[in-house]
Design a protein around this motif. Sequence first.
Motif, mmCIF file in Angstrom:
data_model
loop_
_atom_site.group_PDB
_atom_site.id
_atom_site.type_symbol
_atom_site.label_atom_id
_atom_site.label_comp_id
_atom_site.label_asym_id
_atom_site.label_seq_id
_atom_site.Cartn_x
_atom_site.Cartn_y
_atom_site.Cartn_z
ATOM 1 N N GLU A 192 7.513 8.224 4.913
ATOM 2 C CA GLU A 192 6.739 10.100 5.573
ATOM 3 C C GLU A 192 7.112 10.636 4.534
ATOM 4 O O GLU A 192 6.533 11.743 3.633
ATOM 5 N N GLN A 193 8.322 11.004 3.428
ATOM 6 C CA GLN A 193 9.307 11.408 2.512
ATOM 7 C C GLN A 193 8.021 10.908 0.886
ATOM 8 O O GLN A 193 7.759 12.032 0.547
ATOM 9 N N VAL A 194 7.921 10.426 1.368
ATOM 10 C CA VAL A 194 6.813 9.048 0.122
ATOM 11 C C VAL A 194 5.521 9.390 0.592
ATOM 12 O O VAL A 194 5.137 9.718 -0.501
ATOM 13 N N ARG A 195 5.077 9.668 1.234
ATOM 14 C CA ARG A 195 3.701 10.262 2.144
ATOM 15 C C ARG A 195 3.656 11.972 0.954
ATOM 16 O O ARG A 195 2.391 11.907 0.812
ATOM 17 N N GLN A 196 4.303 12.619 1.672
ATOM 18 C CA GLN A 196 4.708 13.765 0.926
ATOM 19 C C GLN A 196 4.703 13.396 -0.838
ATOM 20 O O GLN A 196 3.557 14.355 -1.665
ATOM 21 N N GLN A 197 5.436 13.211 -1.162
ATOM 22 C CA GLN A 197 5.295 12.793 -2.515
ATOM 23 C C GLN A 197 4.167 12.320 -3.340
ATOM 24 O O GLN A 197 4.056 13.328 -4.109
ATOM 25 N N LEU A 198 3.404 11.485 -2.348
ATOM 26 C CA LEU A 198 1.912 11.429 -3.182
ATOM 27 C C LEU A 198 1.383 12.062 -2.709
ATOM 28 O O LEU A 198 -0.153 12.336 -3.248
ATOM 29 N N GLY A 199 1.179 12.869 -2.046
ATOM 30 C CA GLY A 199 0.510 14.040 -1.686
ATOM 31 C C GLY A 199 -0.565 13.385 -0.530
ATOM 32 O O GLY A 199 -1.683 14.288 -1.187
ATOM 33 N N TYR A 200 -0.125 12.457 -0.200
ATOM 34 C CA TYR A 200 -1.687 11.809 0.725
ATOM 35 C C TYR A 200 -1.720 12.912 1.377
ATOM 36 O O TYR A 200 -1.200 13.292 2.823
ATOM 37 N N ALA A 201 -3.238 12.478 1.230
ATOM 38 C CA ALA A 201 -3.300 13.851 2.727
ATOM 39 C C ALA A 201 -4.314 13.235 4.474
ATOM 40 O O ALA A 201 -3.790 14.061 5.405
ATOM 41 N N GLY A 202 -4.237 12.079 4.048
ATOM 42 C CA GLY A 202 -3.253 11.259 6.186
ATOM 43 C C GLY A 202 -2.963 11.687 6.516
ATOM 44 O O GLY A 202 -1.340 11.965 6.087
ATOM 45 N N ASP A 203 -2.676 10.649 7.277
ATOM 46 C CA ASP A 203 -1.083 10.169 8.308
ATOM 47 C C ASP A 203 -0.711 9.192 7.829
ATOM 48 O O ASP A 203 -1.424 8.084 7.013
ATOM 49 N N LEU A 204 0.833 8.908 7.721
ATOM 50 C CA LEU A 204 1.287 7.256 8.050
ATOM 51 C C LEU A 204 0.707 6.225 8.368
ATOM 52 O O LEU A 204 0.851 5.511 7.188
ATOM 53 N N LYS A 205 0.611 6.407 8.979
ATOM 54 C CA LYS A 205 -0.419 4.275 9.162
ATOM 55 C C LYS A 205 -2.146 4.528 8.806
ATOM 56 O O LYS A 205 -1.457 3.484 7.852
ATOM 57 N N SER A 206 -2.428 5.534 7.975
ATOM 58 C CA SER A 206 -3.880 5.590 7.263
ATOM 59 C C SER A 206 -3.172 5.194 6.057
ATOM 60 O O SER A 206 -3.840 4.071 5.567
#
Length: 597
Positions: A314-328
Amino acid sequence: MKHFLLLGCLVAGLASPVLAQPTRTNSLTAKPVGSSPLAALFTNYWEEQARLFPLQATAQGDNRYNDQLPNSGTREFRRQQRSLYERYQSQLARIDRSKLSAADQTSYDVFAYEMKSRLASLAQPTWTMPFTQFSGLPLELAQLGAGTGAQPFKTVRDYDNWLARVRQFPAWADTAVADFRHGMRTGVVLPKVLVQKMIPQLEALAVADPSQSVFYGPIKQLPASFSAADKQRLTAAYEQAIRTQLVPSYQRLATFLKNDYLPAARTSTGIAAVPGGADMYTTAVAYWTTTTRTPEEIYQTGQSEVARIKGEMEQVRQQLGYAGDLKSLLASLSTDPKFRPYKTPEDVLNGFRAIQGRVTPGLPRLFGRMPKTAFEIRQTEAFRAASASAQYNRGAADGSRPGIFYVPILDATKYKTPGMESLFLHEAIPGHHFQVSLQQENTNLPKFQRFAFYSAFSEGWALYTESLGKELGMYTDPYQYLGALSAEMHRAIRLVVDVGMHAKGLTREQAIQYMLDNEATTEQGATAEIERYMAWPGQALAYKTGQLKIRELRTRYEKQLGPKFSLKAFHDELLLDGAMPLAVLERRMDAWAARQK
């Protein structure tokens, strides 16, 4: 996959200098082999077990028995094994451990554990399932006979040795059928979905035209130095062996599985469903983890690790600025075209070679010793690629055969890049290639330790090395780090699904879905993995169990030693005496830490 031949998911040229090795006080190094009762016991055991397990000897570069193939499924062969282990267990008990040096005490403890563990495994009726879609002699024989594996094909005698070995395969195959039939009578049978995968594997090896057989490989590479007469004789002999011994044996196995065994195979998932299955699983868990941890304890650890790693993702997802959820986001690793740049299998292999080039400069910061054994990256052979994972095959101790990182590539255009860095660190450098090669090259060790394989140690080490990525200059790309976290998540998931299937009633379909819900994989990939765990109860628990122990020890000594802690010295000491049960490792490393103070 036999642990003596294949390691890693076992089951890694690196032309590095051999740096100064740490000093080691060991009575076995100061005296010639056989100069003490303990050394003599180890030497005698090694010689006896090499004769009993000639395929293992071949894999280790001992070519004295390359013409032999024991009928390992017979009651008499099991009796010979039991006699060997009981005899040496009894001899060891007559040696006073308290009077040994620290290094010899470690060897004593490893050997004592080995004898006890092997006897416990022999008490289980696993011989009624002599091979699976993932491991066993039919696949192993094809690897050896292809001419690119451990079986040497350099001299005329080498070629004749293989012919002699092949002549013994029909008897082995007949015994395998008899053992499978015994399992049918007692209810100890393989799951139907696994048998369905085994049949086409066997049929693919029963090629009628000898020149198209994988076993014709050595003839295609006949050394130019052979005489014309030898070339002609061997070509005819290999064609005859393929037609009259190999093809009929593989076809007989395939026909039996299809017509007789498949209808009797079980629809259940876990080993607990067969008579005595709960005991079989408990024994397997102890064997693969080298601990006394219960399946339930391991299951809880798995759930805890899945939650922890998901938080890091989840921290990496936020770092990437990814708008979708972790599964996507995880799904995009498999579907986004930018992560599938390759066109050919050679492109994939070159991708791994480039990773090796980036890893190599950072190694001296973390290791004082480098292996001398050469290293190659190869594509997994077509006959086994569909059911294979990436894996490492150990090199020969004498340097005659390199360590090999095998990569299965079914479709290069679908091979994704996230996770390649962590996969290379694990299977190749500094994972299996460092650990196995340094162990084999350490001639100070008695041979049973030089060639020992404990999955919890070896796979635990390889998984631990994935966490060294940032220290080695890897994971600068967030997607590669996400791939590494996915790889660690994969091993955490194994704790949940392996125990779930074999001890808690989880079905194959539920296990596949759990994997799809928690990591970046395809349904095909998840299915292959789950079916591997079905075929190999308990083995998948070794990785996380060993990694968590090594990480626990590192953290402990970092706190204890403070500025006196050297990561390079820690790694060198950890690998010094080779693979061993985790409890023995912990005692050794605690003593090392005490000396550092």
